[in-house]
Design an enzyme around this catalytic site. Structure first.
Site, PDB file in Angstrom:
ATOM      1  N   THR A  27      90.170  60.148  12.958  1.00  0.00           N
ATOM      2  CA  THR A  27      90.944  60.969  13.900  1.00  0.00           C
ATOM      3  C   THR A  27      92.123  60.155  14.428  1.00  0.00           C
ATOM      4  O   THR A  27      92.145  58.919  14.306  1.00  0.00           O
ATOM      5  CB  THR A  27      90.093  61.386  15.119  1.00  0.00           C
ATOM      6  OG1 THR A  27      89.917  60.218  15.952  1.00  0.00           O
ATOM      7  CG2 THR A  27      88.765  61.957  14.696  1.00  0.00           C
TER       8      THR A  27
ATOM      9  N   ILE B  60      87.879  65.417  16.688  1.00  0.00           N
ATOM     10  CA  ILE B  60      86.491  65.868  16.708  1.00  0.00           C
ATOM     11  C   ILE B  60      86.356  67.186  17.464  1.00  0.00           C
ATOM     12  O   ILE B  60      85.623  68.086  17.061  1.00  0.00           O
ATOM     13  CB  ILE B  60      85.591  64.778  17.325  1.00  0.00           C
ATOM     14  CG1 ILE B  60      85.552  63.545  16.404  1.00  0.00           C
ATOM     15  CG2 ILE B  60      84.196  65.305  17.616  1.00  0.00           C
ATOM     16  CD1 ILE B  60      84.943  62.314  17.020  1.00  0.00           C
TER      17      ILE B  60
ATOM     18  N   TYR C  58      87.250  51.178  27.716  1.00  0.00           N
ATOM     19  CA  TYR C  58      86.745  52.367  27.019  1.00  0.00           C
ATOM     20  C   TYR C  58      85.234  52.306  26.884  1.00  0.00           C
ATOM     21  O   TYR C  58      84.520  53.255  27.205  1.00  0.00           O
ATOM     22  CB  TYR C  58      87.380  52.459  25.642  1.00  0.00           C
ATOM     23  CG  TYR C  58      86.833  53.530  24.749  1.00  0.00           C
ATOM     24  CD1 TYR C  58      86.038  53.210  23.650  1.00  0.00           C
ATOM     25  CD2 TYR C  58      87.123  54.867  24.984  1.00  0.00           C
ATOM     26  CE1 TYR C  58      85.540  54.196  22.810  1.00  0.00           C
ATOM     27  CE2 TYR C  58      86.632  55.860  24.159  1.00  0.00           C
ATOM     28  CZ  TYR C  58      85.847  55.508  23.067  1.00  0.00           C
ATOM     29  OH  TYR C  58      85.359  56.491  22.223  1.00  0.00           O
TER      30      TYR C  58
ATOM     31  N   ASN D 161      84.056  66.679  25.458  1.00  0.00           N
ATOM     32  CA  ASN D 161      84.510  65.888  24.299  1.00  0.00           C
ATOM     33  C   ASN D 161      85.750  65.067  24.589  1.00  0.00           C
ATOM     34  O   ASN D 161      85.935  63.994  24.021  1.00  0.00           O
ATOM     35  CB  ASN D 161      84.748  66.838  23.120  1.00  0.00           C
ATOM     36  CG  ASN D 161      85.477  66.150  21.985  1.00  0.00           C
ATOM     37  OD1 ASN D 161      84.906  65.383  21.222  1.00  0.00           O
ATOM     38  ND2 ASN D 161      86.784  66.407  21.883  1.00  0.00           N
TER      39      ASN D 161
HETATM   40  N1  NAI Z   1      87.391  58.850  16.625  1.00  0.00           N
HETATM   41  C1  NAI Z   1      86.355  58.043  16.728  1.00  0.00           C
HETATM   42  O1  NAI Z   1      86.149  57.130  15.879  1.00  0.00           O
HETATM   43  C2  NAI Z   1      85.369  58.205  17.843  1.00  0.00           C
HETATM   44  C3  NAI Z   1      85.572  59.103  18.910  1.00  0.00           C
HETATM   45  N2  NAI Z   1      84.616  59.198  19.903  1.00  0.00           N
HETATM   46  C4  NAI Z   1      84.779  60.116  21.035  1.00  0.00           C
HETATM   47  O2  NAI Z   1      84.898  61.452  20.543  1.00  0.00           O
HETATM   48  C5  NAI Z   1      85.729  62.225  21.422  1.00  0.00           C
HETATM   49  C6  NAI Z   1      86.850  62.836  20.614  1.00  0.00           C
HETATM   50  O3  NAI Z   1      87.551  61.765  20.024  1.00  0.00           O
HETATM   51  P1  NAI Z   1      88.729  61.996  18.939  1.00  0.00           P
HETATM   52  O4  NAI Z   1      88.701  63.399  18.445  1.00  0.00           O
HETATM   53  O5  NAI Z   1      88.627  60.875  17.977  1.00  0.00           O
HETATM   54  O6  NAI Z   1      90.009  61.769  19.870  1.00  0.00           O
HETATM   55  P2  NAI Z   1      91.520  62.265  19.725  1.00  0.00           P
HETATM   56  O7  NAI Z   1      92.316  61.355  20.581  1.00  0.00           O
HETATM   57  O8  NAI Z   1      91.894  62.421  18.306  1.00  0.00           O
HETATM   58  O9  NAI Z   1      91.441  63.712  20.430  1.00  0.00           O
HETATM   59  C7  NAI Z   1      91.096  63.752  21.789  1.00  0.00           C
HETATM   60  C8  NAI Z   1      91.722  64.970  22.406  1.00  0.00           C
HETATM   61  O10 NAI Z   1      91.427  64.945  23.799  1.00  0.00           O
HETATM   62  C9  NAI Z   1      92.613  65.285  24.504  1.00  0.00           C
HETATM   63  N3  NAI Z   1      92.613  64.745  25.875  1.00  0.00           N
HETATM   64  C10 NAI Z   1      92.810  63.467  26.256  1.00  0.00           C
HETATM   65  N4  NAI Z   1      92.807  63.361  27.586  1.00  0.00           N
HETATM   66  C11 NAI Z   1      92.617  64.620  28.066  1.00  0.00           C
HETATM   67  C12 NAI Z   1      92.531  65.175  29.361  1.00  0.00           C
HETATM   68  N5  NAI Z   1      92.674  64.410  30.461  1.00  0.00           N
HETATM   69  N6  NAI Z   1      92.309  66.501  29.482  1.00  0.00           N
HETATM   70  C13 NAI Z   1      92.185  67.282  28.382  1.00  0.00           C
HETATM   71  N7  NAI Z   1      92.268  66.827  27.120  1.00  0.00           N
HETATM   72  C14 NAI Z   1      92.480  65.504  26.975  1.00  0.00           C
HETATM   73  C15 NAI Z   1      93.741  64.696  23.674  1.00  0.00           C
HETATM   74  O11 NAI Z   1      94.974  65.326  23.959  1.00  0.00           O
HETATM   75  C16 NAI Z   1      93.258  64.982  22.260  1.00  0.00           C
HETATM   76  O12 NAI Z   1      93.704  66.245  21.818  1.00  0.00           O
HETATM   77  C17 NAI Z   1      86.232  61.245  22.489  1.00  0.00           C
HETATM   78  O13 NAI Z   1      85.450  61.394  23.669  1.00  0.00           O
HETATM   79  C18 NAI Z   1      85.995  59.864  21.872  1.00  0.00           C
HETATM   80  O14 NAI Z   1      85.756  58.898  22.885  1.00  0.00           O
HETATM   81  C19 NAI Z   1      83.467  58.431  19.896  1.00  0.00           C
HETATM   82  C20 NAI Z   1      83.238  57.553  18.860  1.00  0.00           C
HETATM   83  C21 NAI Z   1      84.167  57.368  17.790  1.00  0.00           C
HETATM   84  C1  BUO Z   2      86.996  55.055  19.347  1.00  0.00           C
HETATM   85  C2  BUO Z   2      85.555  54.745  19.370  1.00  0.00           C
HETATM   86  O1  BUO Z   2      84.766  55.405  20.028  1.00  0.00           O
HETATM   87  C3  BUO Z   2      85.016  53.650  18.586  1.00  0.00           C
HETATM   88  C4  BUO Z   2      85.902  52.613  18.054  1.00  0.00           C
HETATM   89  O2  BUO Z   2      83.797  53.634  18.415  1.00  0.00           O
END
Ligand code: NAI
Ligand code: BUO
Length: 257
Positions: free
Chosen positions: A188, A14, A153, A87
């Site tokens: 993702t 994202i 989480y 993010n």
């Molecule tokens: N994928 C999903 O279905 C959902 C994601 N989210 C939220 O959206 C945001 C982005 O999620 P995604 O793109 O799916 O995750 P992802 O895991 O694909 O990407 C997250 C990025 O954050 C980086 N990261 C992790 N810890 C870090 C740190 N300490 N310092 C700097 N960078 C760090 C990772 O290296 C990765 O590149 C997150 O906050 C997640 O909780 C919320 C709802 C659903």
């Molecule tokens: C990864 C996440 O935020 C879900 C399952 O809602």
């Protein structure tokens, strides 16, 4: 002067989609992550389309000094900061009886502390620049409704909604808005990892694991990262200057509230 956004966790998923969308919208963007090679890839792809629009910044959001240093590098490079997008996040799968101290510490340090450090660094930069700004936090549908196997989480994501509401009230007099986006299930690496782990824990496959989360989502489909980025682009843009303390639930590619 262009708007300047600092997007954490922008090396994939994202965050990458947000950085690319904001660059398309005319922003200068700091592409921030722990692994420099990942954020350099995204920044290079953006600069290939929008020359000099992106800066790769290595920072671990769990480390306050690295977040502040990253913001300082961004302001030195682009001359300003106007939008902070907290993010970055981690999402361990944690059946309640398997939760341990290290998982609690690591997840809270990244998701909650990272949001607080990003907020502090942004406010300091806005004040130094003599203007307000925008702070946008990543929560989740798992921070709106409890999801089994995601207790740790989910606790952080509920907390981020609280941080959004409290800091929105505290920072409004400074002309700083604070909002959050709550994606549903998005295509993702984070989500695919969760589906795999939940499936493995139950002796099932990834499809079964994903169905534990996706059956309840709106429109019955997963969101694309770009659809979430469109909602974040609204929050980062001038049309949302009057909105603060709100959470946009983005599910099935639609904003539900
Ligand atoms: N994928 C999903 O279905 C959902 C994601 N989210 C939220 O959206 C945001 C982005 O999620 P995604 O793109 O799916 O995750 P992802 O895991 O694909 O990407 C997250 C990025 O954050 C980086 N990261 C992790 N810890 C870090 C740190 N300490 N310092 C700097 N960078 C760090 C990772 O290296 C990765 O590149 C997150 O906050 C997640 O909780 C919320 C709802 C659903
Ligand atoms: C990864 C996440 O935020 C879900 C399952 O809602």
């Amino acid at each position: 002067m262009s708007d300047v956004a600092f997007i954490t966790g922008a090396g994939q998923g994202i965050g990458e989609a947000i950085a690319k969308r904001l660059a398309d919208d005319g922003f200068k963007v700091a592409v921030v992550g722990r692994t420099l090679s990942k954020v350099e890839r995204v920044a290079n792809e953006i600069n290939a389309v929008h020359p000099d629009a992106a800066l790769a910044v290595a920072a671990d959001v769990a480390k306050r000094d690295e977040v502040f240093a990253g913001v300082e590098k961004t302001v030195a490079h682009f001359g300003d900061l106007t939008v902070m997008i907290n993010n970055a996040g981690v999402a361990p799968t944690t059946p309640i009886m398997e939760v341990d101290e290290e998982t609690m510490r690591w997840t809270f340090d990244t998701n909650i502390n990272g949001t607080v450090w990003g907020t502090q660094a942004a406010v300091e930069a806005f004040k130094k620049a003599g203007h307000g700004g925008k702070i946008i936090n990543a929560t989740s549908q798992a921070g709106v409704e409890g999801n089994p196997d995601l207790t740790v989480y989910g606790a952080t994501k509920f907390a981020i909604r609280g941080i959004t509401q409290t800091t929105a009230k505290e920072l409004a007099p400074l002309g700083i808005t604070v909002n959050a986006f709550a994606p549903g299930i998005v295509k993702t690496p984070m989500m695919f990892d969760i589906a795999h782990e939940v499936g493995q824990n139950a002796g099932k496959d990834d499809e079964w694991g994903m169905a534990q989360f996706s059956d309840g989502i709106a429109l019955g489909r997963l969101s694309e990262p770009e659809e979430v980025a469109s909602a974040v682009a609204f929050l980062a843009g001038k049309d949302s200057n009057y909105i603060t303390g709100q959470t946009l639930v983005v599910d099935g590619g639609m904003v539900f509230h």
